[in-house]
Design an enzyme around this catalytic site. Sequence first.
Site, PDB file in Angstrom:
ATOM      1  N   LEU A   1      -4.447  -4.445   1.204  1.00 52.76           N
ATOM      2  CA  LEU A   1      -4.983  -5.810   1.218  1.00 52.76           C
ATOM      3  C   LEU A   1      -6.196  -5.937   2.138  1.00 52.76           C
ATOM      4  O   LEU A   1      -6.747  -7.028   2.296  1.00 52.76           O
ATOM      5  CB  LEU A   1      -3.891  -6.778   1.712  1.00 52.76           C
ATOM      6  CG  LEU A   1      -2.679  -6.916   0.796  1.00 52.76           C
ATOM      7  CD1 LEU A   1      -1.409  -7.133   1.617  1.00 52.76           C
ATOM      8  CD2 LEU A   1      -2.884  -8.051  -0.187  1.00 52.76           C
TER       9      LEU A   1
ATOM     10  N   ASN B   1       2.860 -12.104   3.361  1.00 52.09           N
ATOM     11  CA  ASN B   1       3.883 -11.532   4.248  1.00 52.09           C
ATOM     12  C   ASN B   1       3.433 -10.261   4.971  1.00 52.09           C
ATOM     13  O   ASN B   1       3.877  -9.994   6.077  1.00 52.09           O
ATOM     14  CB  ASN B   1       5.132 -11.237   3.391  1.00 52.09           C
ATOM     15  CG  ASN B   1       6.072 -10.256   4.053  1.00 52.09           C
ATOM     16  OD1 ASN B   1       6.813 -10.608   4.971  1.00 52.09           O
ATOM     17  ND2 ASN B   1       6.043  -8.994   3.600  1.00 52.09           N
TER      18      ASN B   1
ATOM     19  N   ARG C   1       0.821  -1.214   0.000  1.00 52.94           N
ATOM     20  CA  ARG C   1       0.000   0.000   0.000  1.00 52.94           C
ATOM     21  C   ARG C   1       0.853   1.261   0.000  1.00 52.94           C
ATOM     22  O   ARG C   1       0.333   2.358  -0.205  1.00 52.94           O
ATOM     23  CB  ARG C   1      -0.933   0.002   1.200  1.00 52.94           C
ATOM     24  CG  ARG C   1      -0.199   0.069   2.527  1.00 52.94           C
ATOM     25  CD  ARG C   1      -1.153   0.030   3.681  1.00 52.94           C
ATOM     26  NE  ARG C   1      -0.445  -0.202   4.930  1.00 52.94           N
ATOM     27  CZ  ARG C   1      -0.990  -0.738   5.995  1.00 52.94           C
ATOM     28  NH1 ARG C   1      -2.256  -1.108   5.979  1.00 52.94           N
ATOM     29  NH2 ARG C   1      -0.290  -0.899   7.089  1.00 52.94           N
TER      30      ARG C   1
ATOM     31  N   ASN D   1       2.591  -5.171  13.649  1.00 47.10           N
ATOM     32  CA  ASN D   1       2.458  -5.422  15.092  1.00 47.10           C
ATOM     33  C   ASN D   1       1.816  -4.180  15.700  1.00 47.10           C
ATOM     34  O   ASN D   1       2.477  -3.201  16.035  1.00 47.10           O
ATOM     35  CB  ASN D   1       3.842  -5.702  15.695  1.00 47.10           C
ATOM     36  CG  ASN D   1       3.733  -6.262  17.103  1.00 47.10           C
ATOM     37  OD1 ASN D   1       2.667  -6.190  17.719  1.00 47.10           O
ATOM     38  ND2 ASN D   1       4.814  -6.811  17.605  1.00 47.10           N
TER      39      ASN D   1
ATOM     40  N   LYS E   1       7.529 -15.281  15.734  1.00 49.50           N
ATOM     41  CA  LYS E   1       7.827 -16.014  16.972  1.00 49.50           C
ATOM     42  C   LYS E   1       6.823 -15.699  18.075  1.00 49.50           C
ATOM     43  O   LYS E   1       6.587 -16.509  18.974  1.00 49.50           O
ATOM     44  CB  LYS E   1       9.251 -15.707  17.451  1.00 49.50           C
ATOM     45  CG  LYS E   1       9.500 -14.259  17.881  1.00 49.50           C
ATOM     46  CD  LYS E   1       9.779 -14.161  19.366  1.00 49.50           C
ATOM     47  CE  LYS E   1      10.358 -12.901  19.873  1.00 49.50           C
ATOM     48  NZ  LYS E   1       9.781 -11.649  19.918  1.00 49.50           N
TER      49      LYS E   1
ATOM     50  N   TYR F   1      -2.371  -9.129  16.909  1.00 51.33           N
ATOM     51  CA  TYR F   1      -1.232  -9.564  16.097  1.00 51.33           C
ATOM     52  C   TYR F   1      -0.876 -11.017  16.411  1.00 51.33           C
ATOM     53  O   TYR F   1      -0.706 -11.843  15.509  1.00 51.33           O
ATOM     54  CB  TYR F   1      -0.056  -8.638  16.395  1.00 51.33           C
ATOM     55  CG  TYR F   1       1.237  -8.941  15.667  1.00 51.33           C
ATOM     56  CD1 TYR F   1       1.373  -8.669  14.300  1.00 51.33           C
ATOM     57  CD2 TYR F   1       2.338  -9.460  16.339  1.00 51.33           C
ATOM     58  CE1 TYR F   1       2.576  -8.911  13.640  1.00 51.33           C
ATOM     59  CE2 TYR F   1       3.541  -9.709  15.692  1.00 51.33           C
ATOM     60  CZ  TYR F   1       3.657  -9.431  14.338  1.00 51.33           C
ATOM     61  OH  TYR F   1       4.842  -9.675  13.690  1.00 51.33           O
TER      62      TYR F   1
HETATM   63  P1  NAP Z   1       7.485  -3.738   7.163  1.00 50.34           P
HETATM   64  O1  NAP Z   1       8.880  -3.296   7.304  1.00 50.34           O
HETATM   65  O2  NAP Z   1       6.406  -2.873   7.708  1.00 50.34           O
HETATM   66  O3  NAP Z   1       7.138  -4.058   5.645  1.00 50.34           O
HETATM   67  C1  NAP Z   1       5.842  -4.523   5.326  1.00 50.34           C
HETATM   68  C2  NAP Z   1       5.281  -3.795   4.142  1.00 50.34           C
HETATM   69  O4  NAP Z   1       3.935  -4.298   3.964  1.00 50.34           O
HETATM   70  C3  NAP Z   1       5.145  -2.285   4.343  1.00 50.34           C
HETATM   71  O5  NAP Z   1       5.433  -1.593   3.152  1.00 50.34           O
HETATM   72  C4  NAP Z   1       3.660  -2.125   4.706  1.00 50.34           C
HETATM   73  O6  NAP Z   1       3.139  -0.850   4.417  1.00 50.34           O
HETATM   74  C5  NAP Z   1       3.040  -3.206   3.830  1.00 50.34           C
HETATM   75  N1  NAP Z   1       1.718  -3.576   4.307  1.00 50.34           N
HETATM   76  C6  NAP Z   1       1.340  -3.876   5.572  1.00 50.34           C
HETATM   77  N2  NAP Z   1       0.028  -4.112   5.640  1.00 50.34           N
HETATM   78  C7  NAP Z   1      -0.451  -3.957   4.362  1.00 50.34           C
HETATM   79  C8  NAP Z   1      -1.732  -4.060   3.782  1.00 50.34           C
HETATM   80  N3  NAP Z   1      -2.826  -4.313   4.514  1.00 50.34           N
HETATM   81  N4  NAP Z   1      -1.861  -3.856   2.460  1.00 50.34           N
HETATM   82  C9  NAP Z   1      -0.777  -3.563   1.693  1.00 50.34           C
HETATM   83  N5  NAP Z   1       0.466  -3.430   2.197  1.00 50.34           N
HETATM   84  C10 NAP Z   1       0.633  -3.629   3.520  1.00 50.34           C
HETATM   85  O7  NAP Z   1       7.319  -5.193   7.875  1.00 50.34           O
HETATM   86  P2  NAP Z   1       8.388  -6.382   8.107  1.00 50.34           P
HETATM   87  O8  NAP Z   1       9.070  -6.198   9.408  1.00 50.34           O
HETATM   88  O9  NAP Z   1       9.151  -6.616   6.866  1.00 50.34           O
HETATM   89  O10 NAP Z   1       7.365  -7.579   8.367  1.00 50.34           O
HETATM   90  C11 NAP Z   1       6.927  -8.443   7.332  1.00 50.34           C
HETATM   91  C12 NAP Z   1       6.222  -9.628   7.975  1.00 50.34           C
HETATM   92  O11 NAP Z   1       7.144 -10.309   8.842  1.00 50.34           O
HETATM   93  C13 NAP Z   1       5.021  -9.250   8.836  1.00 50.34           C
HETATM   94  O12 NAP Z   1       3.988 -10.178   8.660  1.00 50.34           O
HETATM   95  C14 NAP Z   1       5.561  -9.346  10.245  1.00 50.34           C
HETATM   96  O13 NAP Z   1       4.575  -9.657  11.174  1.00 50.34           O
HETATM   97  C15 NAP Z   1       6.542 -10.489  10.099  1.00 50.34           C
HETATM   98  N6  NAP Z   1       7.563 -10.493  11.161  1.00 50.34           N
HETATM   99  C16 NAP Z   1       8.514  -9.509  11.211  1.00 50.34           C
HETATM  100  C17 NAP Z   1       9.465  -9.556  12.226  1.00 50.34           C
HETATM  101  C18 NAP Z   1      10.548  -8.523  12.340  1.00 50.34           C
HETATM  102  O14 NAP Z   1      11.368  -8.636  13.276  1.00 50.34           O
HETATM  103  N7  NAP Z   1      10.628  -7.540  11.464  1.00 50.34           N
HETATM  104  C19 NAP Z   1       9.435 -10.577  13.179  1.00 50.34           C
HETATM  105  C20 NAP Z   1       8.450 -11.541  13.091  1.00 50.34           C
HETATM  106  C21 NAP Z   1       7.516 -11.495  12.056  1.00 50.34           C
HETATM  107  P3  NAP Z   1       3.035   0.228   5.623  1.00 50.34           P
HETATM  108  O15 NAP Z   1       4.442   0.673   5.912  1.00 50.34           O
HETATM  109  O16 NAP Z   1       2.157   1.285   5.061  1.00 50.34           O
HETATM  110  O17 NAP Z   1       2.429  -0.499   6.796  1.00 50.34           O
END
Ligand code: NAP
Length: 260
Positions: A65, A91, A39, A95, A143, A155
Amino acid sequence: MDLQLKNKVVLVTGGAKGIGAAITRMSAEEGAIAVAVDRDASACQQFHDDLRSQGLEASFITMDLASADNCNVIVEQTLASFGHIDALVNNAGINDKVGLEHGNPKEFVHSLERNLLHYYNMAHYCVPHLKRSRGSIVNISSKTALTGQGGTSGYVASKGAILGMTREWAAELLPYSIRVNAVIPAEVMTPLYQQWLETFPAPQEKLNSVVAKIPFEKRMTTPDEIAAMVVFLISLKASHITGQHLFVDGGYVHLDRALT
Ligand code: NAP
């Protein structure tokens, strides 16, 4: 190792930043047609330009989404552009700290919309096409589904449900040779993680205390380390792996934290 991903269409939700961007990039590096859904329009544009400057190509669909209709449009648009879908990587997530004490029923449901419902919706609309390609699905969990975190019920409920749905879909889709797996990250430095850190009064101290508890090399997992597992799982090199929950977390969840 040739992952044989050339010209495979790989749909990555949240594919313009963080872990999703690493998956998009690595898929493109492997010769796949990566389609990133995100988005964040400016992140899409910037990432597209970055990839181009490095001789890589990916397609972008700028859309939220949050609604089932949008998920349907994303799948149909991908199909209209490329004719097939070979892998779905669910993906996108956030949180969003909708807690038990500091939350409410309405916000809890919204959190499920942000973190869970689009995993089902995207998979639902992709299934007919994955049946044709004998493709696969990878769901990114967290995790926190196993460890809890405190203050983030929506979450964590979503991330737990994603693990359940992974096994359920792996079972349901056996007759079509569609494999379904989940990848479980713990601590990965991404824009989302940075945002979360900044909710603490002393972000650097918080980061130091987290890193000190990560058993393997006392460091964060990189987005590329998550992407490598995902890209392997969607490839034919993983052709007999299904219904699995794969931890890419430097031993965070399973090793004794007292280890030095
Ligand atoms: P991120 O840095 O926020 O990147 C995610 C991207 O997805 C962002 O551009 C976000 O846009 C977009 N997005 C989120 N919700 C959306 C929606 N409804 N429609 C369209 N786009 C959307 O996140 P990340 O840390 O890479 O995390 C990716 C996944 O890994 C997530 O499911 C997260 O729960 C999981 N995860 C991450 C970690 C960690 O340590 N980073 C640990 C465990 C699990 P916006 O910026 O506008 O929100």
